[in-house]
Structure formats: C-alpha cells, structure tokens
Scaffold this active site. Sequence first.
Site, PDB file in Angstrom:
ATOM      1  N   HIS A  57      -0.872 -43.575 -38.722  1.00  0.00           N
ATOM      2  CA  HIS A  57       0.498 -43.387 -39.241  1.00  0.00           C
ATOM      3  C   HIS A  57       0.589 -42.109 -40.101  1.00  0.00           C
ATOM      4  O   HIS A  57       0.990 -42.166 -41.270  1.00  0.00           O
ATOM      5  CB  HIS A  57       0.950 -44.616 -40.039  1.00  0.00           C
ATOM      6  CG  HIS A  57       2.438 -44.756 -40.089  1.00  0.00           C
ATOM      7  ND1 HIS A  57       3.085 -45.966 -40.083  1.00  0.00           N
ATOM      8  CD2 HIS A  57       3.426 -43.823 -40.145  1.00  0.00           C
ATOM      9  CE1 HIS A  57       4.399 -45.770 -40.145  1.00  0.00           C
ATOM     10  NE2 HIS A  57       4.625 -44.472 -40.192  1.00  0.00           N
ATOM     11  N   GLU A  63      -0.472 -52.708 -39.325  1.00  0.00           N
ATOM     12  CA  GLU A  63      -1.089 -51.548 -39.997  1.00  0.00           C
ATOM     13  C   GLU A  63      -1.611 -51.994 -41.352  1.00  0.00           C
ATOM     14  O   GLU A  63      -0.898 -52.728 -42.037  1.00  0.00           O
ATOM     15  CB  GLU A  63      -0.050 -50.427 -40.168  1.00  0.00           C
ATOM     16  CG  GLU A  63       0.381 -49.851 -38.843  1.00  0.00           C
ATOM     17  CD  GLU A  63       1.415 -48.727 -38.970  1.00  0.00           C
ATOM     18  OE1 GLU A  63       1.710 -48.289 -40.099  1.00  0.00           O
ATOM     19  OE2 GLU A  63       1.925 -48.297 -37.934  1.00  0.00           O
TER      20      GLU A  63
END
Length: 325
Positions: free
Chosen positions: A277, A258
């Site tokens: 997220h 990420e």
Amino acid sequence: MGAKVLIVTRTFGRYSQEPLNFLSRNGFEILRSENLEPSFLKEVDALIVGTNPVTAEMIESSNLKIIAKHGVGVDNIDLEAATKKGIPVTITLGANSQAVAELTIAFIFALARKLMIAHEKLFKNRKWEGVVGYEVGGKTLGVIGFGAIGREVAKRAVCLGMRVLVYDPYASKETIEAHSAQSVDLETLLKESDFVSIHAPLTEETRNMIGEREISLMKKSAFLINTSRGGLLDEDALVKALKEGRIAGAALDVFQEEPLPEDSPFFDCPNLITTAHIGAHTVEAIYRMNMMAAQAIVDYFNKKIPKHVVNREVVEMLKKMGFEE
Ligand code: NAD
C-alpha cells in the site's frame, strides 16, 4: 491550550516539520498514536487518520468536531455516523493522484518487461540470462474509474502511445474523450485491454466488481493492476487465475486484509508483483496530504468551511452555524 488534534498516520510530519509547526503555530495541541483506540477520541477535538477504521461506535462516543482523512478513500470511516453527529469528513483531494498514477505506470512497465524476474535471475540467482518482455506503446490500457487518479494514469498512457479505454458509469463521454480515451462498457474493456487498471473507490456497488467472470473475459496475455482497494477484487479468483495461467500477471498495491497475512496465497503466485500500500508514498504527496489535512482542521476552528468535505450534508449544517465559505 487550544484544541487537541490526534494524528494517527505515521507519515505525518516525517519528511518535513512544517505540517506539525503549522498546527502548533495555530495553537493546536498535538497528540500522536500508532493505533486508534475509541477512548482516545473522547479526549480530542480533531482527528487526522489514514487507513485505521473509524467505526460508528467510535464516532458516536467521541467528542470529535472534524475528521481529516489523510488520503482520498473514505471506506474506513463511517460517514453516516459522522454526518449524524454533524462532523465534517475531509479528504486530501488530488494530493496523491500523481504518486498513485506514477506507481501504476511503473507497474505497467515492470509487468511488460518482467523486471522483477529479470532482477531475480541476475541479482539473486547470479544467472546472466535474457528475459523477453513486451513493448507498451501500441498496447491497450483499460482504466476502471476515471476520477483524479484514473485521469492521471490515462494522460501518461496516451503519452506512451497506448490506446486507452475507460469504464466509469459516472464520468461523461466528453470528459473521457477530452483525455484522448474512449468510453466503453466493462465487458469491452476487459476483453480488449492488454493492461487493466482499477481506480474506482470501494463502495457497496464496487465490492468484488472484478471476480472470476470478469477475469475470464480478459485476454490470456493481459495483466491486471490494482492500486485502489483490495475489496474491489475477488482475491481468490485472482490467485486461481494466476496459478492456472489464465492471465499473464498482476500487480497489487492493496489487499482485502492489510498488512497482508504471512500465509496469504498470493505469496505462492507466479507473475505477481506486490507492494505494501505504497501508492501515495512519495515525499511530495505525503507533504501535500499533511498540509491539506492540517489546513482543513485550522479552517474548521477558524469557523471556515474546510475544503473537500465528503459528507456534503454537514456543509449545510456548518453554514447554518455561521461558518464562512
Ligand atoms: P476519485 O473519487 O477522484 O475517482 C473515483 C472514480 O471512480 C470516479 O470518477 C467515479 O465516478 C468512479 N467510479 C465510481 N463507481 C464506479 C464504478 N462502479 N465503476 C467504475 N468507476 C466508478 O478518486 P481517486 O482520487 O481517483 O482515487 C480512486 C481510489 O484510489 C480511491 O477511492 C482510493 O481507494 C484509491 N487510492 C489508493 C491509494 C494507494 O495508496 N494505493 C492512494 C490514493 C487513492
């Protein structure tokens, strides 16, 4: 000036000034940064951190007294190093369970009714075409990990008329049954569920727990949802399964890397919903996480044992140092 707190989470104080005011009123000097450099940790007494890695090396060379995780997953913090230095690591337990559970339910509906496809057809392609989905009532949801979030998901799914199966080797059968769900082994859950949703933490035990073999056990018509951590899922296996139509679709809020790299194979996958997220990103959950993290720090410097310390050995050390419960 009082103790210095470094805040490395963008959402702290963004939707309400109160968490920042609370720290200032209690005499703290507030420093903020987008990145977490090891050198910063030598200059501050406390850290509020989201998902940035806090390595053993950073902790060892720091002057930190407390680390307050802005969230619940502590896989980005080296707990062993913190414990060795007597640094309590706190989490904001329960602050974001409702937010993540609601996103999970949103994913269930979006996958079942093919909402992204329906939106794209009309909005992007200007085509007035029907999209036929499935009903959620009467379907089976498999919940992997029956902690704060898993339980909130189960409660909502039961209200929607779903049958709920749970796999969690550490949750009692009684707790699971008290939520009108059924305790099963992982294989049964994967074979019988129409929706499989992952809510276990990322640990050495759970890393890649859903791989090619596990996906192959799922029904061809089933959907996989992951709002926990990317590391629990073998991403290559999921990409392959989606491309080959081995399962009907998936929804992912979390990824092994990420931000998700621009050349991620996920971008070419059919029947996939992705979000960046955002599980805990509601105004309400952010406020609760802000306040709980700030409170943990205020408590520590008032010689009170903060709530929700995850490295419990440190609690005993604090008691010996005269901290009150
Ligand atoms: P929790 O600690 O309350 O619950 C975790 C549950 O997983 C526990 O009941 C535990 O017994 C169970 N578990 C542990 N090992 C397992 C295994 N091998 N198989 C099955 N179950 C297992 O945590 P929570 O608050 O419910 O959060 C769960 C996870 O969700 C966190 O660890 C975090 O990684 C993730 N999370 C993501 C977001 C997001 O923004 N997407 C937000 C909050 C939390």
